[in-house]
Design a protein around this motif. Structure first.
Motif, PDB file in Angstrom:
ATOM      1  N   THR A  70     105.055 -18.771  82.843  1.00  0.00           N
ATOM      2  CA  THR A  70     105.999 -19.701  83.301  1.00  0.00           C
ATOM      3  C   THR A  70     105.277 -20.995  82.591  1.00  0.00           C
ATOM      4  OG1 THR A  70     107.565 -20.679  84.615  1.00  0.00           O
ATOM      5  CG2 THR A  70     105.481 -20.224  85.598  1.00  0.00           C
ATOM      6  N   ARG A  74     108.786 -25.731  84.145  1.00  0.00           N
ATOM      7  CA  ARG A  74     109.889 -24.904  85.003  1.00  0.00           C
ATOM      8  C   ARG A  74     109.322 -25.202  86.568  1.00  0.00           C
ATOM      9  NH1 ARG A  74     112.763 -20.033  82.167  1.00  0.00           N
ATOM     10  NH2 ARG A  74     112.913 -21.012  80.156  1.00  0.00           N
ATOM     11  N   ARG A 110     122.070 -26.485  84.550  1.00  0.00           N
ATOM     12  CA  ARG A 110     121.143 -26.019  83.770  1.00  0.00           C
ATOM     13  C   ARG A 110     119.824 -25.483  84.221  1.00  0.00           C
ATOM     14  NH1 ARG A 110     123.019 -29.606  80.154  1.00  0.00           N
ATOM     15  NH2 ARG A 110     121.301 -31.019  80.211  1.00  0.00           N
ATOM     16  N   ARG A 113     120.361 -22.380  86.499  1.00  0.00           N
ATOM     17  CA  ARG A 113     120.534 -21.417  85.675  1.00  0.00           C
ATOM     18  C   ARG A 113     119.376 -20.827  85.271  1.00  0.00           C
ATOM     19  NH1 ARG A 113     125.414 -19.235  84.590  1.00  0.00           N
ATOM     20  NH2 ARG A 113     127.275 -20.692  85.082  1.00  0.00           N
ATOM     21  N   ARG A 114     118.436 -21.804  84.836  1.00  0.00           N
ATOM     22  CA  ARG A 114     117.003 -21.308  84.213  1.00  0.00           C
ATOM     23  C   ARG A 114     116.122 -20.700  85.424  1.00  0.00           C
ATOM     24  NH1 ARG A 114     115.489 -26.432  81.971  1.00  0.00           N
ATOM     25  NH2 ARG A 114     117.101 -26.049  80.520  1.00  0.00           N
ATOM     26  N   TRP A 115     116.274 -21.328  86.518  1.00  0.00           N
ATOM     27  CA  TRP A 115     115.477 -20.685  87.822  1.00  0.00           C
ATOM     28  C   TRP A 115     116.506 -21.278  89.199  1.00  0.00           C
ATOM     29  CZ3 TRP A 115     113.769 -22.406  92.373  1.00  0.00           C
ATOM     30  CH2 TRP A 115     113.207 -21.418  93.212  1.00  0.00           C
ATOM     31  N   PRO A 116     117.001 -20.723  89.963  1.00  0.00           N
ATOM     32  CA  PRO A 116     116.672 -19.008  90.082  1.00  0.00           C
ATOM     33  C   PRO A 116     117.491 -18.218  89.300  1.00  0.00           C
ATOM     34  CG  PRO A 116     117.681 -20.111  91.908  1.00  0.00           C
ATOM     35  CD  PRO A 116     117.669 -21.035  91.076  1.00  0.00           C
ATOM     36  N   GLY A 117     118.276 -18.607  88.424  1.00  0.00           N
ATOM     37  CA  GLY A 117     119.218 -17.905  87.620  1.00  0.00           C
ATOM     38  C   GLY A 117     120.498 -17.576  88.119  1.00  0.00           C
ATOM     39  N   CYS A 118     120.820 -18.774  88.600  1.00  0.00           N
ATOM     40  CA  CYS A 118     122.324 -18.884  89.327  1.00  0.00           C
ATOM     41  C   CYS A 118     123.155 -20.178  89.165  1.00  0.00           C
ATOM     42  CB  CYS A 118     122.514 -18.747  90.624  1.00  0.00           C
ATOM     43  SG  CYS A 118     121.499 -19.725  91.468  1.00  0.00           S
ATOM     44  N   THR A 119     124.359 -20.118  89.403  1.00  0.00           N
ATOM     45  CA  THR A 119     125.090 -21.391  89.291  1.00  0.00           C
ATOM     46  C   THR A 119     124.896 -22.112  90.623  1.00  0.00           C
ATOM     47  OG1 THR A 119     127.101 -20.437  90.183  1.00  0.00           O
ATOM     48  CG2 THR A 119     127.000 -20.329  88.120  1.00  0.00           C
ATOM     49  N   GLU A 138     107.243 -16.793  92.191  1.00  0.00           N
ATOM     50  CA  GLU A 138     107.620 -17.223  90.902  1.00  0.00           C
ATOM     51  C   GLU A 138     106.464 -18.060  90.404  1.00  0.00           C
ATOM     52  OE1 GLU A 138     109.362 -17.225  86.914  1.00  0.00           O
ATOM     53  OE2 GLU A 138     109.970 -16.027  88.677  1.00  0.00           O
TER      54      GLU A 138
END
Length: 147
Positions: A70, A74, A110, A113-119, A138
């Motif tokens: 990573t 991030r 955005r 969406r990058r982390w943790p991968g959700c809206t 992570e």
């Protein structure tokens, strides 16, 4: 609330401060964790300026320590998401939370969406402890794996 004084992020800051990380990286990460309860650090460039270091030095030291899994950017984005979730759960809408954090709502989305991968909508349904555990897994644990 996960970002109040005396909280897990302050504990993580202390743990990183006592770690075997390079001194400049130790200082920068601890600083960013402590800032996360108010207005999180927005970028590697800002972090480097705040702790009087080079953004390249900090980024390379971070990436090397986590075997390039990573990035420092991030990591900082993860702290923004933790704070955004806290603001949302305390009653702010996403527009107010993004304004308070200094990002457009689209940028915040955005980052989520990058982390943790959700809206953002999905983010508000995650338990704060679950999100914090994901952050530690992570971003923090890989930094400490060699200690």
């Amino acid at each position: 609330m996960i970002l109040a004084s005396g909280d897990p992020l302050a504990h993580l800051a202390s743990k990183l401060q006592r770690s075997a990380l390079p001194p400049a990286l130790r200082q920068a990460l601890a600083y960013s964790l402590r800032k996360a309860g108010g207005t999180p650090v927005r970028s590697v460039k800002q972090l480097a300026a705040d702790v009087r270091s080079s953004p390249v030095t900090l980024s390379h030291a971070f990436s090397a320590r986590v075997q390039r899994r990573t990035t420092l950017s991030r990591f900082l984005g993860g702290l923004v998401i933790l704070r955004a979730q806290q603001l949302r759960l305390s009653g702010s809408n996403w527009g107010n939370a993004s304004d308070r954090l200094g990002f457009a709502r689209a940028t915040l989305n955005r980052k989520a969406r990058r982390w943790p991968g959700c809206t953002l909508r999905e983010l508000e349904r995650l338990a704060p402890d679950q999100l914090l555990a994901a952050f530690v897994s992570e971003f923090v644990q890989p930094l400490l794996d060699d200690d």
